[in-house]
Write a protein that holds these residues in place. Structure first.
Motif, PDB file in Angstrom:
ATOM      1  N   GLU A   1       0.799  -1.218   0.000  1.00 30.80           N
ATOM      2  CA  GLU A   1       0.000   0.000   0.000  1.00 30.80           C
ATOM      3  C   GLU A   1       0.840   1.281   0.000  1.00 30.80           C
ATOM      4  OE1 GLU A   1      -1.342   0.545   4.572  1.00 30.80           O
ATOM      5  OE2 GLU A   1      -2.301  -1.065   3.448  1.00 30.80           O
TER       6      GLU A   1
ATOM      7  N   ARG B   1      -5.080   9.215  -7.753  1.00 34.02           N
ATOM      8  CA  ARG B   1      -5.722   9.993  -6.692  1.00 34.02           C
ATOM      9  C   ARG B   1      -5.026   9.737  -5.365  1.00 34.02           C
ATOM     10  NH1 ARG B   1     -11.593   8.589  -9.022  1.00 34.02           N
ATOM     11  NH2 ARG B   1     -11.613  10.143 -10.674  1.00 34.02           N
TER      12      ARG B   1
ATOM     13  N   ASP C   1      -6.036   8.596  -2.636  1.00 30.57           N
ATOM     14  CA  ASP C   1      -6.397   7.326  -1.990  1.00 30.57           C
ATOM     15  C   ASP C   1      -5.872   6.108  -2.754  1.00 30.57           C
ATOM     16  OD1 ASP C   1      -8.055   7.180  -4.209  1.00 30.57           O
ATOM     17  OD2 ASP C   1      -9.872   6.769  -3.073  1.00 30.57           O
ATOM     18  N   LYS C   2      -4.989   6.359  -3.764  1.00 28.64           N
ATOM     19  CA  LYS C   2      -4.356   5.302  -4.577  1.00 28.64           C
ATOM     20  C   LYS C   2      -5.327   4.647  -5.564  1.00 28.64           C
ATOM     21  CE  LYS C   2      -0.401   5.142  -2.055  1.00 28.64           C
ATOM     22  NZ  LYS C   2       0.941   4.862  -2.279  1.00 28.64           N
ATOM     23  N   THR C   3      -6.429   5.348  -5.847  1.00 28.42           N
ATOM     24  CA  THR C   3      -7.318   4.933  -6.928  1.00 28.42           C
ATOM     25  C   THR C   3      -6.756   5.527  -8.210  1.00 28.42           C
ATOM     26  OG1 THR C   3      -9.277   4.823  -5.527  1.00 28.42           O
ATOM     27  CG2 THR C   3      -9.659   5.125  -7.888  1.00 28.42           C
TER      28      THR C   3
ATOM     29  N   LYS D   1      -5.150   0.839  -5.148  1.00 32.32           N
ATOM     30  CA  LYS D   1      -6.295   0.444  -4.328  1.00 32.32           C
ATOM     31  C   LYS D   1      -7.475   0.068  -5.212  1.00 32.32           C
ATOM     32  CE  LYS D   1      -9.738   2.299  -1.218  1.00 32.32           C
ATOM     33  NZ  LYS D   1     -10.421   3.533  -0.947  1.00 32.32           N
TER      34      LYS D   1
END
Length: 176
Positions: A74, A111, A113-115, A148
């Protein structure tokens, strides 16, 4: 204006309710559906769901996501170049050129949030492999350590033209 209830009714007609994680409809009529990662016959479900949602009046962009778990990496560093390099593994089977060099990828954003958001097109609106290519792009993005989730948006504005093909592949294809 499309309502959430209309969208939910179409979704329930296509996929078993237990595999539907969320349905969202915003004020512009954009629809986002998230399905469970273990949804059976996912390719068929994606094609049918996209087709049926497209028949509802007032629907804008349709986004169909699959539920994802965060990978162990992550904290991995993500960037646009890394994602584009991975997307070169997605080959348009009709043309034999990857989606990046073919010019189908319009935008890539990572993004906070790792999107990973990918805005892309097809060579034609009636491409019979649209859902297959979109799924392949999503799958490749999700293979990248630290991602993510993936959000793939399909657009035809602006329409694709052969001018979008990379110079190297224009030469390979004999386009100049």
């Amino acid at each position: 204006m499309v309502t959430k209830e209309e969208v939910e009714n179409v979704v329930k007609a296509v996929v078993d309710e237990k595999f539907v994680k969320s349905v969202e409809v915003n004020e512009k009529g954009d629809v986002a559906v998230t399905l469970a990662k273990d949804t059976p016959n996912i390719d068929d479900v994606l094609i049918r769901l996209n087709a049926e949602l497209g028949k509802i009046g007032g629907v804008g962009t349709i986004t169909i996501n699959r539920e994802r778990e965060m990978k162990a990496e992550e904290n991995a560093e993500l960037n646009k170049d890394m994602i584009l390099e991975k997307l070169k593994e997605v080959i348009d089977p009709e043309i034999g050129v990857d989606v990046v060099n073919l010019g189908l990828i319009y935008e890539v954003n990572v993004r906070p949030d790792k999107t990973v958001y990918v805005k892309m097109t097809m060579t034609t609106p009636g491409c019979p492999l649209t859902m297959w290519i979109l799924r392949a792009v999503e799958d490749k993005v999700l293979e990248i350590p630290g991602v993510k989730d993936a959000e793939i948006e399909l657009t035809f504005d602006p329409p694709w033209t052969p001018d979008r093909i990379s110079p190297e592949y224009k030469k390979r294809l004999g386009l100049y």
